[in-house]
Design a protein around this motif. Sequence first.
Motif, mmCIF file in Angstrom:
data_model
loop_
_atom_site.group_PDB
_atom_site.id
_atom_site.type_symbol
_atom_site.label_atom_id
_atom_site.label_comp_id
_atom_site.label_asym_id
_atom_site.label_seq_id
_atom_site.Cartn_x
_atom_site.Cartn_y
_atom_site.Cartn_z
ATOM 1 N N LEU A 123 70.414 21.585 -0.510
ATOM 2 C CA LEU A 123 70.440 20.181 -0.994
ATOM 3 C C LEU A 123 71.234 19.502 -0.151
ATOM 4 C CD1 LEU A 123 69.759 17.871 -3.044
ATOM 5 C CD2 LEU A 123 71.853 18.704 -4.509
ATOM 6 N N ILE A 124 72.544 19.839 0.530
ATOM 7 C CA ILE A 124 73.422 19.184 1.232
ATOM 8 C C ILE A 124 73.025 19.124 2.791
ATOM 9 C CG2 ILE A 124 75.475 19.283 2.490
ATOM 10 C CD1 ILE A 124 75.856 18.423 -0.346
ATOM 11 N N MET A 125 72.239 20.092 3.064
ATOM 12 C CA MET A 125 71.611 19.822 4.490
ATOM 13 C C MET A 125 70.139 18.785 4.338
ATOM 14 S SD MET A 125 73.475 21.405 6.403
ATOM 15 C CE MET A 125 72.412 20.902 8.093
ATOM 16 N N LYS A 126 69.466 18.769 3.318
ATOM 17 C CA LYS A 126 68.745 17.928 3.190
ATOM 18 C C LYS A 126 69.122 16.370 3.269
ATOM 19 C CE LYS A 126 66.032 15.284 -0.065
ATOM 20 N NZ LYS A 126 66.361 14.105 0.914
ATOM 21 N N ILE A 127 70.350 16.106 2.576
ATOM 22 C CA ILE A 127 70.898 14.882 2.404
ATOM 23 C C ILE A 127 71.358 14.484 4.045
ATOM 24 C CG2 ILE A 127 73.118 13.324 1.806
ATOM 25 C CD1 ILE A 127 72.706 15.183 -0.826
ATOM 26 N N ILE A 128 71.982 15.414 4.703
ATOM 27 C CA ILE A 128 72.107 15.240 6.066
ATOM 28 C C ILE A 128 71.267 15.027 6.988
ATOM 29 C CG2 ILE A 128 73.307 16.473 7.997
ATOM 30 C CD1 ILE A 128 75.398 18.089 5.914
ATOM 31 N N ILE A 129 70.009 15.622 6.733
ATOM 32 C CA ILE A 129 68.894 15.455 7.670
ATOM 33 C C ILE A 129 68.244 14.162 7.211
ATOM 34 C CG2 ILE A 129 66.227 16.158 7.965
ATOM 35 C CD1 ILE A 129 67.386 18.956 7.624
ATOM 36 N N ASP A 130 68.366 13.612 5.901
ATOM 37 C CA ASP A 130 67.787 12.205 5.604
ATOM 38 C C ASP A 130 68.711 11.329 6.272
ATOM 39 O OD1 ASP A 130 65.598 13.358 4.134
ATOM 40 O OD2 ASP A 130 66.799 12.873 1.981
ATOM 41 N N LEU A 131 69.992 11.483 6.325
ATOM 42 C CA LEU A 131 70.834 10.483 6.864
ATOM 43 C C LEU A 131 70.447 10.230 8.456
ATOM 44 C CD1 LEU A 131 74.211 11.382 5.388
ATOM 45 C CD2 LEU A 131 72.849 9.156 4.983
ATOM 46 N N ASN A 132 70.419 11.471 8.959
ATOM 47 C CA ASN A 132 70.065 11.341 10.414
ATOM 48 C C ASN A 132 68.690 10.894 10.701
ATOM 49 O OD1 ASN A 132 68.249 13.462 12.461
ATOM 50 N ND2 ASN A 132 70.176 12.530 13.400
ATOM 51 N N ILE A 133 67.535 11.239 9.961
ATOM 52 C CA ILE A 133 66.193 10.768 10.337
ATOM 53 C C ILE A 133 65.964 9.400 9.703
ATOM 54 C CG2 ILE A 133 63.643 10.944 9.736
ATOM 55 C CD1 ILE A 133 64.517 14.028 9.625
ATOM 56 N N GLU A 134 66.352 8.859 8.470
ATOM 57 C CA GLU A 134 65.973 7.799 7.846
ATOM 58 C C GLU A 134 66.938 6.697 8.236
ATOM 59 O OE1 GLU A 134 65.733 8.316 3.717
ATOM 60 O OE2 GLU A 134 64.132 9.923 4.177
ATOM 61 N N LYS A 135 68.170 6.955 8.613
ATOM 62 C CA LYS A 135 69.282 6.063 9.016
ATOM 63 C C LYS A 135 69.576 6.033 10.291
ATOM 64 C CE LYS A 135 69.791 4.573 4.580
ATOM 65 N NZ LYS A 135 69.488 3.482 4.054
ATOM 66 N N GLY A 136 69.085 7.021 11.155
ATOM 67 C CA GLY A 136 69.343 7.111 12.478
ATOM 68 C C GLY A 136 70.840 7.483 12.937
ATOM 69 N N ILE A 137 71.464 8.197 12.024
ATOM 70 C CA ILE A 137 72.984 8.516 12.152
ATOM 71 C C ILE A 137 73.037 9.659 12.645
ATOM 72 C CG2 ILE A 137 75.180 9.291 10.780
ATOM 73 C CD1 ILE A 137 74.314 7.269 8.257
ATOM 74 N N THR A 138 73.668 9.693 13.810
ATOM 75 C CA THR A 138 74.127 11.026 14.680
ATOM 76 C C THR A 138 75.084 11.914 13.962
ATOM 77 O OG1 THR A 138 73.892 10.054 16.891
ATOM 78 C CG2 THR A 138 74.831 11.934 16.879
ATOM 79 N N ILE A 139 74.613 13.096 13.847
ATOM 80 C CA ILE A 139 75.266 14.351 12.988
ATOM 81 C C ILE A 139 75.807 15.383 13.946
ATOM 82 C CG2 ILE A 139 75.434 16.154 11.229
ATOM 83 C CD1 ILE A 139 74.974 13.025 10.186
ATOM 84 N N ILE A 140 77.186 15.495 14.075
ATOM 85 C CA ILE A 140 77.803 16.434 14.560
ATOM 86 C C ILE A 140 78.305 17.564 13.629
ATOM 87 C CG2 ILE A 140 79.497 17.159 16.295
ATOM 88 C CD1 ILE A 140 79.321 14.374 17.550
ATOM 89 N N MET A 141 77.974 18.733 13.831
ATOM 90 C CA MET A 141 78.527 19.765 12.715
ATOM 91 C C MET A 141 79.123 21.090 13.444
ATOM 92 S SD MET A 141 76.123 21.632 9.624
ATOM 93 C CE MET A 141 74.762 21.823 10.580
#
Length: 83
Positions: free
Chosen positions: A16-34
Amino acid sequence: MLDEPTGDLDTKNSDLIMKIIIDLNIEKGITIIMVTHDTNLKNFATRTIKMLDGKVANDEVKILIYFLFRKMMIKIGKDTLKI
């Protein structure tokens, strides 16, 4: 910047957390560094960099990441990806 975002979570909540993170990346264009020790989470990434003894040991970019994301979104229950 995320440091062990799913460290103490069970599989269901980790997904669920990874889905939220992926949505932020794809839908909002936010770069994620993990940063994580959970090698299963690399399946969610478009690029993985493995460090060993303070140096880059491996740098991998996934070309067909769209298909992996789509498969994961379906597994999690929300296929939100659109081309």
